[in-house]
Scaffold this active site. Structure first.
Site, short mmCIF file in Angstrom:
data_model
loop_
_atom_site.label_atom_id
_atom_site.label_comp_id
_atom_site.label_asym_id
_atom_site.label_seq_id
_atom_site.Cartn_x
_atom_site.Cartn_y
_atom_site.Cartn_z
N ASP A 35 18.05 30.62 8.57
CA ASP A 35 19.39 31.17 8.34
C ASP A 35 20.15 30.45 7.24
OD1 ASP A 35 19.00 33.08 10.29
OD2 ASP A 35 19.92 31.90 11.88
N HIS B 35 0.68 20.28 1.32
CA HIS B 35 0.78 19.32 2.42
C HIS B 35 2.19 19.22 2.98
CE1 HIS B 35 0.19 15.25 4.35
NE2 HIS B 35 -0.92 15.87 4.69
N LYS C 221 5.64 19.91 5.08
CA LYS C 221 6.03 20.33 6.42
C LYS C 221 7.55 20.50 6.40
CE LYS C 221 2.55 17.03 6.89
NZ LYS C 221 1.38 17.84 6.75
N HIS D 292 1.16 9.64 13.17
CA HIS D 292 1.15 10.48 11.98
C HIS D 292 2.46 10.40 11.19
CE1 HIS D 292 0.83 14.64 10.00
NE2 HIS D 292 -0.18 13.94 9.54
N ASP E 180 16.68 -2.29 5.02
CA ASP E 180 17.96 -2.92 5.36
C ASP E 180 18.79 -2.12 6.36
OD1 ASP E 180 17.38 -5.05 3.73
OD2 ASP E 180 18.57 -4.34 2.02
N LYS F 126 5.43 9.12 8.71
CA LYS F 126 5.60 8.48 7.40
C LYS F 126 7.06 8.10 7.30
CE LYS F 126 2.05 11.47 6.85
NZ LYS F 126 1.71 12.54 7.79
#
Length: 487
Positions: free
Chosen positions: A412, A405, A407, A216, A223, A218
């Site tokens: 704090d 979508h 995440k 899952h 380089d 991404k």
């Protein structure tokens, strides 16, 4: 996105292997998957009990820079600067004490972190980095669609491969199920090494076949000097951004519409990139990818900025999810605020307890969750916990007008995380995930502004309102909760 969306396929998430299939062998794979589910042969795992000892003396924190580990004196100076930015509290010491015990990657200094909001800005930055590549490009993604966005990336990768830049691509078998073979064949024909992660067809498995384990992540590395990660797949659903209509998406009822997608990515430069490079190459190795030419994968990093960053990966092969344990430790260490924005919310008992305990301590706990989704099962499974959380003092908001979508988390004001990990069982147990943790108020202030912008576009869910919801919604929640482990 942990699964192909309802807009992409006629089935929702989980072990349902959707159509269209590209070959009879995939029909066999679909049938076998269904049998495994019915017979209960796919073993259930459990999340570990994480009990942070927040009163103990913090162990020495490893800080690394462009030339390797820093001296104890230099490390103390950097940590003191971070503590000072946390308004005088010792919250960073409390976070780091547990992180050091559960996470194997070092805390690196001298990084530059750039927050990327939504698809258009992220794609521009990624494509610019690809165009500037001189040595190698490593791309790992769950979804890679054969649409305008996918073709832009394919063309850019092919152009660099023809220029002598080595390109390695990892794509998940379920996430790219709808992408035709011809799309990937065009890439391989130019010399790009393409690796299908955990093929659905058992006959093609290069390692132990595990239907339920998916990649899952991404992640783009160029380089060995610049890395991108977060929640954004390579797909046209992100092409419009979150404040303009356009693109194809799903609703809570599995219908397609033009609702824009809201997501977040991060661009990193500096010593931390080497940690993400290790993660990519380790996945290539464990999946027995095609042999490649050794390039300058680990160049001497430049001091790109002042951000302190930790790279965290998790996989089903780990004894526990490092991302899960780190998040629990950060919530357990929180002194003032816990702000989480997440697409798929189906918490386990320990995460629920951590959120409730934080609210009981007087911490301002706020969750921004979807009002519409591409998977109604996970949507309603998460809503099943609203009453319990609201009674505990947790504030819940549902983002309006978009498919949320993102995440991301901010604790704090000094502990920030962005990555591919959802707040559900699948991310913590079954998926390969990757996150970045950034320390300090400089980046925290940026994420706070983004959180505030989403909050302004959200509707607060009150306990009074929620306890008066209809019987149909309650029935959907109960049904979805029965499947939450597999969602």
């Amino acid at each position: 996105m942990p699964y192909p969306s309802a807009a992409r396929f006629p089935h929702n998430k989980g072990l349902h292997i959707p159509i269209p299939l590209r070959s009879p062998l995939k029909v066999i794979a679909q049938t076998m998957a269904a049998l495994l589910l019915v017979l209960g042969l796919v073993g259930c795992k459990s999340l570990p009990r994480v009990v942070p000892d927040l009163e103990r003396r913090p162990p020495p924190v490893r800080l690394e820079g462009s030339q390797g580990p820093l001296s104890a004196e230099r490390s103390r100076a950097i940590l003191e600067r971070l503590r000072a930015s946390g308004q005088g509290s010792d919250v960073l010491s409390r976070h780091l004490a547990v992180e050091e015990a559960v996470v194997g990657s070092p805390l690196t200094v001298g990084n530059k972190a750039v927050l990327l909001e939504d698809g258009p800005a992220t794609y521009r930055a990624m494509l610019a980095a690809i165009e500037a590549a001189k040595d190698h490009i490593h791309l790992e993604t769950y979804i890679l669609d054969d649409d305008d966005i996918g073709q832009q990336f394919a063309n850019a990768l092919i152009a660099k491969q023809r220029q002598g830049v080595q390109v390695l691509l990892i794509h998940d078998s379920v996430g790219t199920l709808r992408t035709p073979d011809a799309f990937f064949q065009r890439l391989t024909d130019t010399g790009i090494r393409v690796l299908e992660f955990n093929p659905l067809n058992p006959a093609l498995a290069r390692t132990t076949w595990e239907l339920n384990e998916r990649d899952h992540r991404k992640l783009l590395i160029v380089d060995g000097r610049i890395a991108f990660l977060g929640g954004i797949n390579i797909s046209g659903v992100y092409s419009s951004g979150s404040f303009a209509s356009g693109g194809r998406s799903g609703t809570g009822d599995g219908k397609t519409d033009d609702t824009p997608w809201r997501d977040t990515h991060i661009q990193l430069q500096g010593p931390v990139v080497a940690e993400f490079q290790k993660m990519f190459l380790d996945t290539w190795k464990t999946q027995k990818g095609e042999a490649y030419t050794e390039r300058d994968f680990y160049p001497t990093p430049d001091l790109a900025g002042r951000h302190v960053v930790r790279a965290i990966a998790s996989s089903p092969q780990d004894n526990y999810s490092q991302i899960y344990a780190t998040l629990l430790s950060a919530i357990g260490s929180a002194e003032s605020t816990v702000y989480l924005t997440n697409a798929y919310f189906a918490p386990d008992p320990q995460l629920l307890e951590a959120l409730q305990d934080a609210a009981a301590r007087g911490v301002d706990v706020r969750l921004i969750l979807p009002s519409k989704t591409d998977s109604w099962l996970i949507f309603h499974a998460g809503r099943n916990y609203y009453t319990q959380l609201l009674k505990a003092g947790v504030k819940i908001y549902e983002r309006q007008g978009v498919i949320l979508h993102t995440k991301a988390g901010l604790i704090d004001g000094v502990w920030s995380t962005i990555g591919s990990t959802n707040l559900d069982w699948r991310s913590f147990l079954h998926n390969y995930e990757v996150n970045a943790v950034v320390l300090g108020t400089e980046f925290g202030d940026q994420l706070q502004k983004l959180f505030n912008a989403d909050l302004a576009e959200s509707k607060q869910i009150t306990l009074h309102e929620w306890t008066r919801r209809g019987l149909l919604l309650r029935a959907k929640e109960l049904f979805a909760r029965a499947w939450e482990y597999w969602l």
